[in-house]
Write a protein that holds these residues in place. Structure first.
Motif, mmCIF file in Angstrom:
data_model
loop_
_atom_site.group_PDB
_atom_site.id
_atom_site.type_symbol
_atom_site.label_atom_id
_atom_site.label_comp_id
_atom_site.label_asym_id
_atom_site.label_seq_id
_atom_site.Cartn_x
_atom_site.Cartn_y
_atom_site.Cartn_z
ATOM 1 N N LEU A 53 -3.243 -0.240 8.852
ATOM 2 C CA LEU A 53 -3.761 1.028 8.341
ATOM 3 C C LEU A 53 -2.844 2.189 8.708
ATOM 4 N N GLU A 54 -2.320 2.167 9.933
ATOM 5 C CA GLU A 54 -1.402 3.216 10.380
ATOM 6 C C GLU A 54 -0.129 3.247 9.536
ATOM 7 N N GLN A 55 0.263 2.084 9.033
ATOM 8 C CA GLN A 55 1.461 1.990 8.195
ATOM 9 C C GLN A 55 1.145 2.161 6.709
ATOM 10 N N GLY A 56 -0.103 2.494 6.410
ATOM 11 C CA GLY A 56 -0.483 2.724 5.020
ATOM 12 C C GLY A 56 -0.629 1.467 4.202
ATOM 13 N N LEU A 57 -0.901 0.351 4.878
ATOM 14 C CA LEU A 57 -1.025 -0.932 4.198
ATOM 15 C C LEU A 57 -2.443 -1.462 4.297
ATOM 16 N N ASP A 117 -0.373 -0.562 -1.171
ATOM 17 C CA ASP A 117 -0.056 0.749 -0.620
ATOM 18 C C ASP A 117 -1.343 1.563 -0.698
ATOM 19 N N LEU A 118 -1.925 1.899 0.449
ATOM 20 C CA LEU A 118 -3.228 2.559 0.467
ATOM 21 C C LEU A 118 -3.196 3.954 -0.152
ATOM 22 N N GLN A 119 -2.067 4.630 -0.097
ATOM 23 C CA GLN A 119 -1.985 5.965 -0.660
ATOM 24 C C GLN A 119 -1.866 5.914 -2.186
ATOM 25 N N LYS A 120 -1.007 5.021 -2.673
ATOM 26 C CA LYS A 120 -0.800 4.914 -4.120
ATOM 27 C C LYS A 120 -1.774 3.956 -4.785
ATOM 28 N N ARG A 121 -2.480 3.144 -3.952
ATOM 29 C CA ARG A 121 -3.425 2.132 -4.454
ATOM 30 C C ARG A 121 -2.731 1.172 -5.408
ATOM 31 N N ASN A 172 -11.498 0.456 4.878
ATOM 32 C CA ASN A 172 -10.632 0.714 3.721
ATOM 33 C C ASN A 172 -11.193 1.819 2.832
#
Length: 250
Positions: A53-57, A117-121, A172
């Motif tokens: 999560l910290e790495q945006g994954l 990629d959690l930001q870009k989904r 998530n």
């Protein structure tokens, strides 16, 4: 014969909150322990869920195919084994075997996932995974779980409108994958619940965030098979589709 000892194992006792009104192991609780086992396997390889999560994954579950061979009960001690079968394109494949204290198989599952990629989904290539994931492609319970699509001509009816709330969401930021099994089971009749579930297949199409509403539709049972569909109430399309097979079905 497959040697399960080489795979990651999660040992636990089935608790009251994981059991239904008959003291039988709920499918949603089984799916939740599968997620925990998968996270534990990756943690043993060098990366935790919080570090991802910290790495945006994050992981997005795409499909589940769960077969219940022998129902487990409250207070039963079980062992859940899991292993990665590697990747195909953007798909990550992972299998599970649940055994009782005597080592007999009581459930099996095949799953497919995407690293996102959690930001870009958006899905990422397997090379984006920060650690090497040891895979056992030679040990497989079967092919990639099939995409569940309601057959043409099968009539559905609305049976529920579900709103995702605090208790349904996870780290998530959307409804936890295991809760979809509850959406199916909550819309079974008393007779169908009494029969019990032999197999549950779920395809996940879009995330459900807190306070979003899902319209649940189902077919009548035909030869012990029931099809489910979840539709976004805001007309953003299909959320999930599922196929449930009852015990005693042909």
């Amino acid at each position: 014969m497959m040697q399960l000892e080489q795979f990651y194992c999660r040992n636990y006792r089935i608790g009251p909150s994981e059991s239904d009104f008959r003291s039988m192991y709920r499918p949603s609780a089984m799916l939740e322990h599968m997620q925990l086992a998968a996270d534990g396997d990756l943690n043993a390889m060098g990366i935790s869920t919080s570090e991802m999560l910290e790495q945006g994954l994050g992981w997005m579950l795409l499909a589940t195919d769960l077969s219940i061979l022998h129902p487990a009960r409250l207070d039963e001690e079980v062992s859940l084994f899991t292993w990665s079968k590697g990747s195909k394109g953007v798909l990550w494949l992972r299998d599970f075997i649940l055994t009782n204290h005597e080592g007999d198989r009581i459930a099996e599952a095949r799953t497919s996932w995407a690293l996102i990629d959690l930001q870009k989904r958006k899905p990422l290539r397997p090379s984006a995974m920060p650690v090497e994931v040891k895979a056992y492609p030679e040990h497989s319970l079967g092919d990639i779980p099939e995409k569940i699509i309601l057959p043409e001509g099968r009539q559905t009816r609305e049976t529920d409108r579900f709103t995702a709330r605090y208790s349904s969401t996870d780290s998530n930021g959307h409804m936890n994958n295991a809760r979809y099994a509850d959406l199916c089971c909550d819309n079974l009749t008393p007779v169908e619940l009494a029969a019990g579930i032999r197999r549950l297949q779920i395809s996940y199409y879009r995330e459900v965030h807190m306070f979003e509403q899902v319209i649940i539709e189902r077919t009548d049972a035909a030869d012990g098979i029931i099809w489910f569909r979840g539709m976004a109430a805001d007309e953003r399309g299909t959320v999930f589709e599922a196929k449930l097979q009852l015990n005693g079905a042909a």
